[in-house]
Design a protein around this motif. Structure first.
Motif, PDB file in Angstrom:
ATOM      1  N   THR A  90     -11.035   9.424  16.462  1.00 36.51           N
ATOM      2  CA  THR A  90     -11.334   7.597  16.042  1.00 36.51           C
ATOM      3  C   THR A  90     -11.958   8.044  13.800  1.00 36.51           C
ATOM      4  O   THR A  90     -12.690   8.734  13.440  1.00 36.51           O
ATOM      5  N   PHE A  91     -10.546   7.509  13.292  1.00 39.63           N
ATOM      6  CA  PHE A  91     -10.712   6.481  11.622  1.00 39.63           C
ATOM      7  C   PHE A  91     -10.447   5.743  11.705  1.00 39.63           C
ATOM      8  O   PHE A  91      -9.694   4.657  11.934  1.00 39.63           O
ATOM      9  N   THR A  92     -10.876   5.836  10.126  1.00 39.12           N
ATOM     10  CA  THR A  92     -11.387   3.653   9.664  1.00 39.12           C
ATOM     11  C   THR A  92      -9.417   3.933   8.142  1.00 39.12           C
ATOM     12  O   THR A  92     -10.427   4.749   7.391  1.00 39.12           O
ATOM     13  N   VAL A  93      -8.544   3.570   7.832  1.00 38.23           N
ATOM     14  CA  VAL A  93      -8.105   3.439   6.858  1.00 38.23           C
ATOM     15  C   VAL A  93      -8.083   2.237   5.736  1.00 38.23           C
ATOM     16  O   VAL A  93      -8.382   1.455   6.752  1.00 38.23           O
ATOM     17  N   SER A  94      -8.770   2.170   4.880  1.00 45.21           N
ATOM     18  CA  SER A  94      -8.400   1.323   4.031  1.00 45.21           C
ATOM     19  C   SER A  94      -7.290   1.304   2.658  1.00 45.21           C
ATOM     20  O   SER A  94      -7.438   2.097   2.523  1.00 45.21           O
ATOM     21  N   ALA A  95      -6.792  -0.173   2.196  1.00 42.67           N
ATOM     22  CA  ALA A  95      -6.682  -0.139   0.438  1.00 42.67           C
ATOM     23  C   ALA A  95      -6.434  -1.391   0.379  1.00 42.67           C
ATOM     24  O   ALA A  95      -6.482  -2.729   1.013  1.00 42.67           O
ATOM     25  N   PHE A  96      -6.440  -1.252  -0.493  1.00 41.94           N
ATOM     26  CA  PHE A  96      -6.293  -2.847  -1.851  1.00 41.94           C
ATOM     27  C   PHE A  96      -5.084  -3.134  -1.800  1.00 41.94           C
ATOM     28  O   PHE A  96      -4.207  -2.515  -2.505  1.00 41.94           O
ATOM     29  N   VAL A  97      -4.901  -5.086  -1.781  1.00 43.77           N
ATOM     30  CA  VAL A  97      -3.396  -4.930  -1.702  1.00 43.77           C
ATOM     31  C   VAL A  97      -3.380  -6.541  -2.268  1.00 43.77           C
ATOM     32  O   VAL A  97      -4.676  -6.770  -2.465  1.00 43.77           O
ATOM     33  N   LYS A  98      -2.430  -6.746  -3.190  1.00 45.65           N
ATOM     34  CA  LYS A  98      -2.427  -7.948  -3.385  1.00 45.65           C
ATOM     35  C   LYS A  98      -1.103  -8.700  -3.833  1.00 45.65           C
ATOM     36  O   LYS A  98      -0.047  -7.435  -3.818  1.00 45.65           O
ATOM     37  N   SER A 133      -8.547  -1.560  15.620  1.00 48.30           N
ATOM     38  CA  SER A 133      -9.219  -3.217  15.296  1.00 48.30           C
ATOM     39  C   SER A 133      -8.584  -3.432  13.989  1.00 48.30           C
ATOM     40  O   SER A 133      -7.855  -2.312  13.608  1.00 48.30           O
ATOM     41  N   ALA A 134      -8.602  -4.383  13.330  1.00 51.93           N
ATOM     42  CA  ALA A 134      -7.974  -4.650  12.137  1.00 51.93           C
ATOM     43  C   ALA A 134      -8.729  -5.976  10.905  1.00 51.93           C
ATOM     44  O   ALA A 134      -8.663  -7.083  11.828  1.00 51.93           O
ATOM     45  N   SER A 135      -8.354  -6.138  10.512  1.00 46.75           N
ATOM     46  CA  SER A 135      -9.313  -6.844   9.774  1.00 46.75           C
ATOM     47  C   SER A 135      -9.008  -7.354   8.229  1.00 46.75           C
ATOM     48  O   SER A 135      -8.751  -6.088   7.626  1.00 46.75           O
ATOM     49  N   ILE A 136      -8.827  -8.092   7.440  1.00 47.54           N
ATOM     50  CA  ILE A 136      -8.673  -8.283   5.719  1.00 47.54           C
ATOM     51  C   ILE A 136     -10.431  -8.987   5.632  1.00 47.54           C
ATOM     52  O   ILE A 136     -10.323  -9.768   5.504  1.00 47.54           O
ATOM     53  N   GLU A 137     -10.627  -8.890   3.952  1.00 45.30           N
ATOM     54  CA  GLU A 137     -11.116  -9.120   3.359  1.00 45.30           C
ATOM     55  C   GLU A 137     -11.448  -9.435   1.818  1.00 45.30           C
ATOM     56  O   GLU A 137     -10.007  -8.404   1.420  1.00 45.30           O
ATOM     57  N   ASN A 138     -11.506 -10.375   1.277  1.00 49.58           N
ATOM     58  CA  ASN A 138     -11.415 -11.162  -0.467  1.00 49.58           C
ATOM     59  C   ASN A 138     -12.652 -10.602  -1.086  1.00 49.58           C
ATOM     60  O   ASN A 138     -13.464 -10.321  -0.946  1.00 49.58           O
ATOM     61  N   TYR A 139     -11.787  -9.335  -2.197  1.00 50.28           N
ATOM     62  CA  TYR A 139     -12.585  -9.016  -2.742  1.00 50.28           C
ATOM     63  C   TYR A 139     -12.305 -10.274  -4.443  1.00 50.28           C
ATOM     64  O   TYR A 139     -12.872  -9.340  -5.516  1.00 50.28           O
ATOM     65  N   GLY A 140     -11.662 -11.100  -4.364  1.00 51.66           N
ATOM     66  CA  GLY A 140     -11.792 -11.562  -5.320  1.00 51.66           C
ATOM     67  C   GLY A 140     -10.467 -11.303  -6.224  1.00 51.66           C
ATOM     68  O   GLY A 140      -9.676 -10.762  -6.187  1.00 51.66           O
ATOM     69  N   ASN A 141      -9.642 -12.237  -7.503  1.00 48.31           N
ATOM     70  CA  ASN A 141      -9.566 -11.838  -8.439  1.00 48.31           C
ATOM     71  C   ASN A 141      -7.068 -12.143  -7.583  1.00 48.31           C
ATOM     72  O   ASN A 141      -6.494 -11.163  -8.385  1.00 48.31           O
ATOM     73  N   GLY A 142      -7.492 -12.185  -6.405  1.00 49.48           N
ATOM     74  CA  GLY A 142      -6.396 -12.127  -5.111  1.00 49.48           C
ATOM     75  C   GLY A 142      -6.438 -10.864  -5.066  1.00 49.48           C
ATOM     76  O   GLY A 142      -5.472  -9.931  -3.870  1.00 49.48           O
ATOM     77  N   ILE A 147      -8.101  -3.701   6.518  1.00 44.99           N
ATOM     78  CA  ILE A 147      -8.181  -1.710   7.079  1.00 44.99           C
ATOM     79  C   ILE A 147      -8.206  -2.215   8.358  1.00 44.99           C
ATOM     80  O   ILE A 147      -7.686  -3.235   8.720  1.00 44.99           O
ATOM     81  N   SER A 148      -7.478  -1.234   8.948  1.00 46.01           N
ATOM     82  CA  SER A 148      -7.073  -0.448  10.034  1.00 46.01           C
ATOM     83  C   SER A 148      -8.206   0.553  10.653  1.00 46.01           C
ATOM     84  O   SER A 148      -8.283   1.239  10.476  1.00 46.01           O
ATOM     85  N   THR A 149      -8.804   0.534  11.974  1.00 43.73           N
ATOM     86  CA  THR A 149      -9.591   1.888  12.509  1.00 43.73           C
ATOM     87  C   THR A 149      -8.443   2.177  13.915  1.00 43.73           C
ATOM     88  O   THR A 149      -7.958   1.520  14.575  1.00 43.73           O
ATOM     89  N   PHE A 150      -8.085   3.477  13.712  1.00 40.94           N
ATOM     90  CA  PHE A 150      -7.228   3.625  14.979  1.00 40.94           C
ATOM     91  C   PHE A 150      -7.739   4.876  15.470  1.00 40.94           C
ATOM     92  O   PHE A 150      -8.555   5.551  14.955  1.00 40.94           O
ATOM     93  N   ASP A 151      -7.461   5.249  17.163  1.00 41.22           N
ATOM     94  CA  ASP A 151      -7.890   6.967  17.385  1.00 41.22           C
ATOM     95  C   ASP A 151      -6.339   7.697  17.581  1.00 41.22           C
ATOM     96  O   ASP A 151      -5.402   7.314  17.462  1.00 41.22           O
ATOM     97  N   SER A 152      -6.844   9.093  16.045  1.00 40.03           N
ATOM     98  CA  SER A 152      -5.715  10.130  16.085  1.00 40.03           C
ATOM     99  C   SER A 152      -5.317  10.479  17.057  1.00 40.03           C
ATOM    100  O   SER A 152      -5.327  10.974  18.370  1.00 40.03           O
ATOM    101  N   HIS A 153      -3.498   9.689  17.602  1.00 43.57           N
ATOM    102  CA  HIS A 153      -2.924  10.196  18.247  1.00 43.57           C
ATOM    103  C   HIS A 153      -1.825  11.813  17.910  1.00 43.57           C
ATOM    104  O   HIS A 153      -1.381  12.462  18.909  1.00 43.57           O
ATOM    105  N   VAL A 154      -1.803  12.153  16.514  1.00 37.85           N
ATOM    106  CA  VAL A 154      -1.460  13.246  16.398  1.00 37.85           C
ATOM    107  C   VAL A 154      -2.031  13.920  15.638  1.00 37.85           C
ATOM    108  O   VAL A 154      -3.026  13.463  14.970  1.00 37.85           O
ATOM    109  N   ALA A 155      -2.192  15.383  15.107  1.00 32.86           N
ATOM    110  CA  ALA A 155      -3.159  15.890  14.529  1.00 32.86           C
ATOM    111  C   ALA A 155      -2.476  16.299  13.032  1.00 32.86           C
ATOM    112  O   ALA A 155      -3.378  16.312  11.973  1.00 32.86           O
TER     113      ALA A 155
END
Length: 191
Positions: A90-98, A133-142, A147-155
């Motif tokens: 299981t891995f969790t990936v995230s990025a900040f986007v505006k 699972s997935a979620s979105i969090e407000n960090y201010g200033n737009g 965030i997305s959590t997934f089980d790796s299906h390829v190495a």
């Protein structure tokens, strides 16, 4: 109650019961960001498919002029980096986007149909989720952390941010549309 110090003095955090008694060390899990150049997308580790990149274009969530502007140059726009992730873990990936002018972005590893999660930047909501699972969090200033959590299906595969015009779509990005991005992270854990 949690006690911390204002200076970075390298001391253990102490946690107390709600009545202020029974102090004990607060042990927290640690993890490592597996992405190289997680804030500098101009590096060759990042593939810019069907998009152009303008580095250091806008103030990022850390208050520095180091966030990038992505502009779609053709359909199927992706910002991608190669990753080797343990198969089945299981891995969790995230990025900040505006938000720019692009409505949807998606985070995925190797396959949007198995690990993808779409995020509506206009409404600030989670769209289609093909990951655990997935979620979105407000960090201010737009800025929003997606965030997305997934089980790796390829190495080995590409970990990517895709630009889309509609929810659940993988190749319908519109030429000229933009989004701002900063701070990619992938960790081997469920949060």
């Amino acid at each position: 109650k949690d006690i911390t110090f204002s200076e970075d003095v390298d001391l253990a955090r102490i946690n107390y019961d709600s009545n202020g008694e029974n102090g004990h060390w607060l042990l927290e899990p640690t993890s490592t960001n597996l992405i190289t150049y997680s804030q500098d997308f101009s590096q060759s580790a990042w593939i810019k498919s069907n998009l152009s990149l303008l580095s250091n274009n806008i103030i990022s969530p850390d208050g520095t002029l180091n966030a990038s502007k992505l502009t779609v140059t053709s359909t199927g726009a992706l910002l991608e980096t190669s990753q080797s992730l343990s198969l089945g873990d299981t891995f969790t990936v995230s990025a900040f986007v505006k938000e720019g002018t692009n409505k949807f972005v998606r985070l995925a590893y190797s396959s949007s149909s198995q690990t993808g999660a779409w995020f509506n930047l206009e409404d600030k909501t989670v769209g289609t989720v093909n990951s655990t699972s997935a979620s979105i969090e407000n960090y201010g200033n737009g800025w929003y952390r997606i965030i997305s959590t997934f089980d790796s299906h390829v190495a080995s595969g590409g970990l990517f941010l895709g630009l889309s015009n509609t929810d659940g779509a993988t190749g319908d990005s519109v030429t000229g549309h933009t989004v701002y991005v900063w701070g990619f992270q992938v960790e081997q854990q469920s949060y």
